[in-house]
Design a protein around this motif. Sequence first.
Motif, PDB file in Angstrom:
ATOM      1  N   TRP A   1      -7.466   1.661  -0.353  1.00 22.69           N
ATOM      2  CA  TRP A   1      -7.081   0.757  -1.437  1.00 22.69           C
ATOM      3  C   TRP A   1      -7.932   0.929  -2.688  1.00 22.69           C
ATOM      4  O   TRP A   1      -7.753   0.190  -3.655  1.00 22.69           O
TER       5      TRP A   1
ATOM      6  N   TRP B   1       2.306   1.886  -3.380  1.00 28.27           N
ATOM      7  CA  TRP B   1       1.296   2.446  -4.277  1.00 28.27           C
ATOM      8  C   TRP B   1       1.021   3.918  -3.976  1.00 28.27           C
ATOM      9  O   TRP B   1       1.043   4.761  -4.864  1.00 28.27           O
ATOM     10  N   GLU B   2       0.808   4.223  -2.694  1.00 25.74           N
ATOM     11  CA  GLU B   2       0.461   5.593  -2.329  1.00 25.74           C
ATOM     12  C   GLU B   2       1.598   6.566  -2.620  1.00 25.74           C
ATOM     13  O   GLU B   2       1.367   7.675  -3.136  1.00 25.74           O
TER      14      GLU B   2
ATOM     15  N   GLN C   1       3.421   2.920  -7.955  1.00 19.06           N
ATOM     16  CA  GLN C   1       3.841   1.622  -8.480  1.00 19.06           C
ATOM     17  C   GLN C   1       3.023   0.501  -7.838  1.00 19.06           C
ATOM     18  O   GLN C   1       2.650   0.588  -6.658  1.00 19.06           O
ATOM     19  N   ILE C   2       2.780  -0.552  -8.609  1.00 23.59           N
ATOM     20  CA  ILE C   2       1.905  -1.630  -8.157  1.00 23.59           C
ATOM     21  C   ILE C   2       2.644  -2.958  -8.101  1.00 23.59           C
ATOM     22  O   ILE C   2       3.188  -3.425  -9.107  1.00 23.59           O
TER      23      ILE C   2
ATOM     24  N   THR D   1       3.514  -2.112 -13.209  1.00 26.14           N
ATOM     25  CA  THR D   1       3.437  -0.757 -13.732  1.00 26.14           C
ATOM     26  C   THR D   1       4.756  -0.361 -14.377  1.00 26.14           C
ATOM     27  O   THR D   1       5.787  -1.004 -14.174  1.00 26.14           O
TER      28      THR D   1
ATOM     29  N   PHE E   1      -5.912   1.540  -5.883  1.00 24.29           N
ATOM     30  CA  PHE E   1      -5.182   0.322  -6.240  1.00 24.29           C
ATOM     31  C   PHE E   1      -6.132  -0.679  -6.891  1.00 24.29           C
ATOM     32  O   PHE E   1      -5.847  -1.226  -7.969  1.00 24.29           O
TER      33      PHE E   1
ATOM     34  N   ARG F   1       0.829  -1.214   0.000  1.00 27.35           N
ATOM     35  CA  ARG F   1       0.000   0.000   0.000  1.00 27.35           C
ATOM     36  C   ARG F   1       0.857   1.255   0.000  1.00 27.35           C
ATOM     37  O   ARG F   1       0.585   2.206  -0.760  1.00 27.35           O
TER      38      ARG F   1
ATOM     39  N   THR G   1      -7.292  -0.386 -10.537  1.00 28.45           N
ATOM     40  CA  THR G   1      -6.391  -0.788 -11.628  1.00 28.45           C
ATOM     41  C   THR G   1      -6.610  -2.237 -12.038  1.00 28.45           C
ATOM     42  O   THR G   1      -5.983  -2.716 -12.992  1.00 28.45           O
TER      43      THR G   1
END
Length: 232
Positions: A116, A96-97, A101-102, A161, A119, A93, A122
């Motif tokens: 989330w 991502w934040e 990037q995932i 990503t 996220f 998390r 996506t």
Amino acid sequence: MGETHARVLDDPPIRDAATIIVVRDPDTAPRLLMGQRGKTAAFMPSKFVFPGGAVDIADADIPLGRPLPQPCRTRLDRALEASPEALAAAAIRELWEETGQIAGTPGDWADAPPDWKGFAATGHRPDASVLSYVFRAVTPPGRPRRFDARFFIMDAARLVTDPDDFTNACDELSHLQWVTLTQARALDLPFITSVVLGEVEAHLPRTDAPDRVPFFRNDQAWRVIDDAIPTG
């Protein structure tokens, strides 16, 4: 003596936290993803750090798309308040934040909690199988915030990503960039980040579970944990 004792008693509670070290091209020309904290941040202002942060309550209930690998899960399941799954979810998390990037695997997630939603939109669920637990450190007493931080490492090739696309990042970290180990050492780093860099360099080009996990304690003494657990 009494003044020092009072300061320690007034220390904030220690919170579980997770940090993620993403390594690009570990076999050829390793570069690490780092960003700079804001000047007004309460914790480590203006310092360059890896993505990471405190474990949220909701992280304990996040449905992982793939589980943590062994022996990482076993190592994380010893004498901790946060579960191994919560720590892994927090690391993903925060990645991502703070960077956009995932670390994920394809999957629908209609009931994702608020933190989330982006996220999940996506089309991914968090993928803990890409993480390897490599380091642990506790913030020393006398700091405005204290964390029991677990550091994970992953190969950037396992991101879903574009590693150069930070358009979905929040503004918590600025100057997001991929840096070599030499470039990283020239940045304004927290002391513990400098220590972790040395461990990462010794571990590369591997990004899997290490043979043992160093633990940097409050008194700045080293202790090795779980070194008897096989890595296979």
